[in-house]
Design a protein around this motif. Structure first.
Motif, mmCIF file in Angstrom:
data_model
loop_
_atom_site.group_PDB
_atom_site.id
_atom_site.type_symbol
_atom_site.label_atom_id
_atom_site.label_comp_id
_atom_site.label_asym_id
_atom_site.label_seq_id
_atom_site.Cartn_x
_atom_site.Cartn_y
_atom_site.Cartn_z
ATOM 1 N N LEU A 61 0.885 -1.195 0.024
ATOM 2 C CA LEU A 61 -0.019 0.160 -0.032
ATOM 3 C C LEU A 61 0.900 1.377 -0.046
ATOM 4 N N VAL A 62 1.870 1.189 1.067
ATOM 5 C CA VAL A 62 2.607 2.445 0.845
ATOM 6 C C VAL A 62 3.549 2.567 -0.219
ATOM 7 N N ARG A 111 2.495 6.002 -7.295
ATOM 8 C CA ARG A 111 1.418 6.440 -8.115
ATOM 9 C C ARG A 111 0.694 7.562 -7.941
ATOM 10 N N GLN A 112 0.681 8.094 -6.518
ATOM 11 C CA GLN A 112 -0.009 9.304 -5.865
ATOM 12 C C GLN A 112 0.946 10.435 -5.565
ATOM 13 N N ARG A 113 2.182 10.182 -5.364
ATOM 14 C CA ARG A 113 3.011 11.025 -4.805
ATOM 15 C C ARG A 113 3.854 11.885 -5.882
ATOM 16 N N TRP A 171 2.676 1.375 -3.310
ATOM 17 C CA TRP A 171 1.683 1.962 -4.399
ATOM 18 C C TRP A 171 1.449 3.399 -4.381
ATOM 19 N N HIS A 172 1.315 3.732 -3.265
ATOM 20 C CA HIS A 172 0.681 5.147 -3.162
ATOM 21 C C HIS A 172 1.859 6.096 -3.209
#
Length: 326
Positions: free
Chosen positions: A186-187, A193-195, A189-190
């Motif tokens: 989860l960390v 893709r999100q940072r 991927w985040h």
């Protein structure tokens, strides 16, 4: 009337099919290997305990593979991950023998991993040496340090909290190591893709010159990627020490090939610019499943290494070929 030129659409369609194949090759391979061992090793492979063991034993590989995703995504490589596992786990075990709290041992291990990554990053970004040569050299140095501080002896871990937290406990009916896997994925991927950092990593790996022109601090990004790889290896060392209730200088010896194969087969490009954390998780499970199936098939250690090496070589070759055709 001239016939319409369909070359462009056909080429585009072929490229689209190749791209889709490259995205799903690891999932297809996972299903094929699972069915193969389920059919040939029916009595043992599908046993719930055996399947649980496959997942639990995959955890350190998954953690390191996530670190490798960022490393390869930035078009770099780290060959020192296995030796960092050994040194970090031994550091934690030796700190625990000094009657220090579990968290002190964990911090020391993570600091060791981050330091190895920082040294690698400095030589690559500031001295401008190839990462292959730098990490090959540090692999030897770190391995020597691990052998030196342990005197070639195993170091037991007896702290119950450390053992429970890093692999020996259960939480809500599931092994704690599975929770570590979920958290790492989860960390990872985040961040990817999100940072902004994840976007910068892929931009640097895709075209370093263009990334620099666009204002990305390339050297800083690469340095952070090496530190992240060291931290991932150190966490893997803690998970090994907790599950095995001890540390040894040989921990992580054979992990480098498996970790890189898991990341690459999972969809991360060795040339940088393309990376996937979920694919690395599936790739790690695939490597663990292959290892488990070979053991159940009755192959000895030498035969397992030969077959596993061939399988990894074929899998990586197919994965790289599909990416190239895309």
């Amino acid at each position: 009337m001239n016939a319409p030129d369909l070359t462009g659409p056909r080429t585009a369609l072929a490229g689209l099919k190749a791209a889709r194949w490259s995205q799903y090759v690891v999932y297809v391979g996972f299903v094929v290997v699972f069915l193969f061992f389920a059919i040939t090793q029916t009595q043992y492979f599908l046993n719930p305990t055996n399947l649980s063991n496959i997942v639990v034993q995959t955890v350190p590989i998954t953690v390191m593979a996530i670190g490798a995703v960022f490393m390869l995504g930035a078009a770099e490589i780290d060959l020192s991950i296995g030796s960092t596992v050994a040194l970090s786990s031994l550091s934690a075990a030796l700190v625990l023998q000094l009657a220090q709290p579990w968290w002190v041992a964990a911090v020391v291990a993570l600091a060791v991993g981050a330091s190895v990554g920082f040294v690698n990053g400095v030589f690559v970004t500031w001295v401008r040496l190839p990462s292959f040569l730098v990490t090959l050299a540090t692999m030897g140095v770190v391995t020597g340090l691990a052998r030196q501080i342990s005197d070639l002896q195993s170091v037991p871990v007896q702290n119950p909290t450390f053992i429970w937290l890093f692999g020996g406990g259960n939480l809500l009916g599931l092994p704690i190591s599975i929770w570590w896997t979920a958290a790492a994925v989860l960390v990872g991927w985040h961040v990817l893709r999100q940072r902004r950092f994840g976007a910068h990593v892929l931009a640097v790996g895709d075209d370093m010159s263009a990334a620099r022109v666009s204002g990305i601090r390339v050297e800083r990004v690469k340095l952070m990627v090496f530190v992240l790889s060291g931290l991932a290896s150190a966490l893997a060392g803690l998970l090994y020490a907790g599950r095995l209730q001890g540390a040894r200088y040989t921990l992580g010896d054979s992990d480098m090939m498996t970790v890189l194969a898991a990341a690459i087969v999972g969809g991360t490009s060795m040339n940088g610019g393309k990376a996937t954390v979920v694919g690395a998780l599936v790739g790690s499970l695939l490597m663990s499943m292959i290892n488990n199936g070979l053991i159940l098939a009755g192959l000895n250690a030498s035969q397992q290494m030969i077959v596993r090496g061939i399988i990894i070589l074929v899998a990586v070759s197919l994965s790289l070929r599909s990416k190239k055709s895309a």
